[in-house]
Design a protein around this motif. Sequence first.
Motif, PDB file in Angstrom:
ATOM      1  N   GLY A  50       0.971  -1.206   0.105  1.00 48.54           N
ATOM      2  CA  GLY A  50      -0.162  -0.005  -0.174  1.00 48.54           C
ATOM      3  C   GLY A  50       1.097   1.166   0.058  1.00 48.54           C
ATOM      4  O   GLY A  50       0.595   2.279  -0.956  1.00 48.54           O
ATOM      5  N   HIS A  51       2.005   1.280   0.784  1.00 50.46           N
ATOM      6  CA  HIS A  51       2.864   2.286   0.754  1.00 50.46           C
ATOM      7  C   HIS A  51       3.387   2.510  -0.582  1.00 50.46           C
ATOM      8  O   HIS A  51       3.635   3.694  -0.916  1.00 50.46           O
ATOM      9  CB  HIS A  51       3.762   2.137   1.962  1.00 50.46           C
ATOM     10  N   LEU A  52       3.806   1.458  -1.160  1.00 51.97           N
ATOM     11  CA  LEU A  52       4.733   1.423  -2.477  1.00 51.97           C
ATOM     12  C   LEU A  52       3.536   2.185  -3.499  1.00 51.97           C
ATOM     13  O   LEU A  52       3.899   3.102  -4.362  1.00 51.97           O
ATOM     14  CB  LEU A  52       4.909   0.068  -2.832  1.00 51.97           C
ATOM     15  N   ALA A  53       2.492   1.611  -3.462  1.00 57.02           N
ATOM     16  CA  ALA A  53       1.311   2.345  -4.181  1.00 57.02           C
ATOM     17  C   ALA A  53       0.998   3.784  -4.017  1.00 57.02           C
ATOM     18  O   ALA A  53       1.171   4.623  -5.064  1.00 57.02           O
ATOM     19  CB  ALA A  53      -0.089   1.516  -4.237  1.00 57.02           C
ATOM     20  N   ALA A  54       1.004   4.240  -2.772  1.00 57.13           N
ATOM     21  CA  ALA A  54       0.717   5.581  -2.593  1.00 57.13           C
ATOM     22  C   ALA A  54       2.042   6.475  -2.846  1.00 57.13           C
ATOM     23  O   ALA A  54       1.975   7.353  -3.174  1.00 57.13           O
ATOM     24  CB  ALA A  54       0.502   5.983  -0.824  1.00 57.13           C
ATOM     25  N   ALA A  55       3.216   5.980  -2.588  1.00 54.50           N
ATOM     26  CA  ALA A  55       4.437   6.766  -2.632  1.00 54.50           C
ATOM     27  C   ALA A  55       4.465   6.950  -4.485  1.00 54.50           C
ATOM     28  O   ALA A  55       5.016   8.251  -4.762  1.00 54.50           O
ATOM     29  CB  ALA A  55       5.616   5.999  -2.403  1.00 54.50           C
ATOM     30  N   GLN A  56       4.226   6.133  -5.329  1.00 54.70           N
ATOM     31  CA  GLN A  56       4.175   6.393  -6.626  1.00 54.70           C
ATOM     32  C   GLN A  56       3.145   7.490  -6.828  1.00 54.70           C
ATOM     33  O   GLN A  56       3.661   8.171  -7.614  1.00 54.70           O
ATOM     34  CB  GLN A  56       3.854   5.089  -7.379  1.00 54.70           C
ATOM     35  N   GLU A  57       1.902   7.412  -6.290  1.00 56.23           N
ATOM     36  CA  GLU A  57       1.128   8.603  -6.726  1.00 56.23           C
ATOM     37  C   GLU A  57       1.500   9.789  -6.081  1.00 56.23           C
ATOM     38  O   GLU A  57       1.608  11.094  -6.849  1.00 56.23           O
ATOM     39  CB  GLU A  57       0.040   8.182  -5.861  1.00 56.23           C
ATOM     40  N   ILE A  58       2.158   9.867  -4.985  1.00 57.34           N
ATOM     41  CA  ILE A  58       2.887  11.184  -4.420  1.00 57.34           C
ATOM     42  C   ILE A  58       4.060  11.630  -5.259  1.00 57.34           C
ATOM     43  O   ILE A  58       4.111  12.641  -5.540  1.00 57.34           O
ATOM     44  CB  ILE A  58       3.308  10.848  -2.995  1.00 57.34           C
ATOM     45  N   TRP A  59       4.946  10.760  -5.716  1.00 50.53           N
ATOM     46  CA  TRP A  59       6.126  11.159  -6.650  1.00 50.53           C
ATOM     47  C   TRP A  59       5.553  11.642  -8.050  1.00 50.53           C
ATOM     48  O   TRP A  59       5.974  12.588  -8.541  1.00 50.53           O
ATOM     49  CB  TRP A  59       7.118  10.154  -6.716  1.00 50.53           C
ATOM     50  N   TYR A  60       4.716  11.195  -8.536  1.00 48.62           N
ATOM     51  CA  TYR A  60       3.909  11.488  -9.745  1.00 48.62           C
ATOM     52  C   TYR A  60       3.440  12.945  -9.797  1.00 48.62           C
ATOM     53  O   TYR A  60       3.753  13.748 -10.615  1.00 48.62           O
ATOM     54  CB  TYR A  60       2.847  10.465 -10.145  1.00 48.62           C
ATOM     55  N   GLY A  61       2.872  13.264  -8.447  1.00 48.92           N
ATOM     56  CA  GLY A  61       2.350  14.346  -8.352  1.00 48.92           C
ATOM     57  C   GLY A  61       3.216  15.400  -8.154  1.00 48.92           C
ATOM     58  O   GLY A  61       3.504  16.698  -8.640  1.00 48.92           O
ATOM     59  N   ARG A  62       4.464  15.087  -7.412  1.00 48.08           N
ATOM     60  CA  ARG A  62       5.783  16.091  -7.580  1.00 48.08           C
ATOM     61  C   ARG A  62       5.975  16.503  -8.762  1.00 48.08           C
ATOM     62  O   ARG A  62       6.598  17.515  -9.067  1.00 48.08           O
ATOM     63  CB  ARG A  62       6.539  15.519  -6.303  1.00 48.08           C
ATOM     64  N   ILE A  63       6.314  15.574  -9.667  1.00 45.32           N
ATOM     65  CA  ILE A  63       6.800  15.602 -10.751  1.00 45.32           C
ATOM     66  C   ILE A  63       5.926  16.573 -11.619  1.00 45.32           C
ATOM     67  O   ILE A  63       6.393  17.301 -12.577  1.00 45.32           O
ATOM     68  CB  ILE A  63       7.150  14.245 -11.859  1.00 45.32           C
ATOM     69  N   THR A  64       4.823  16.041 -11.810  1.00 45.23           N
ATOM     70  CA  THR A  64       3.814  16.801 -12.623  1.00 45.23           C
ATOM     71  C   THR A  64       2.945  18.121 -12.026  1.00 45.23           C
ATOM     72  O   THR A  64       2.486  18.755 -12.731  1.00 45.23           O
ATOM     73  CB  THR A  64       2.604  15.823 -13.002  1.00 45.23           C
ATOM     74  N   GLY A  65       3.298  18.390 -10.776  1.00 44.83           N
ATOM     75  CA  GLY A  65       2.617  19.516 -10.131  1.00 44.83           C
ATOM     76  C   GLY A  65       1.142  19.270  -9.825  1.00 44.83           C
ATOM     77  O   GLY A  65       0.364  20.095  -9.443  1.00 44.83           O
ATOM     78  N   GLU A  66       0.661  17.924  -9.994  1.00 45.34           N
ATOM     79  CA  GLU A  66      -0.564  17.641  -9.373  1.00 45.34           C
ATOM     80  C   GLU A  66      -0.648  16.938  -8.057  1.00 45.34           C
ATOM     81  O   GLU A  66      -0.424  15.808  -7.762  1.00 45.34           O
ATOM     82  CB  GLU A  66      -1.106  16.226 -10.343  1.00 45.34           C
ATOM     83  N   TRP A  67      -0.688  17.938  -7.216  1.00 40.12           N
ATOM     84  CA  TRP A  67      -0.502  17.561  -5.740  1.00 40.12           C
ATOM     85  C   TRP A  67      -1.638  16.320  -5.397  1.00 40.12           C
ATOM     86  O   TRP A  67      -2.683  16.469  -5.657  1.00 40.12           O
ATOM     87  CB  TRP A  67      -0.953  18.858  -4.741  1.00 40.12           C
TER      88      TRP A  67
END
Length: 164
Positions: A50-67
């Motif tokens: 679950g953490h792995l999945a959440a971290a992917q979403e968080i990092w994606y948002g950091r890269i794209t600016g999609e908080w």
Amino acid sequence: MRAPSPHQAMNSVERLQKLFRYDAWANERMLASLKATEAGGLEEAEKLMGHLAAAQEIWYGRITGEWSDTPLWPDYSLAACREKLRYMEDRWETLLRNRSGSLDEKIVYTNSSGREFRTMKSDILHHVIIHGQHHRAQAAREMRRSGLEPPGTDYIFYLRQLED
């Protein structure tokens, strides 16, 4: 994602696409193995996924600016993990296919403690892959502690499968 010909040299984006395909393959193997077991005591392994999945979403948002307001340690079921990781697989594929911005571009982001950092996009993308491998290994350890044999998720296993 379409793989380049085995006789063709890969550029940096294609190498990252290959690593993200590996990551999706390894995540799927781990999730399928966890789902197939009926043994108790795998809550920690599920939490790690679950953490792995959440971290992917968080990092994606950091890269794209999609908080993203996704918690870093969510309480996802295995089905929710699978759904989130498949969704993120598509997002990574699109990001890399569109080659939005340079891989050397520095991304400015705030970590979960509120501290600001600047990191090259390519380094963040590599971190996402390495982070996944780290937590899959921890989940595999939890499976072994429960007397179960975890799936092989090493990168070389993925490469060998591609050759078959």
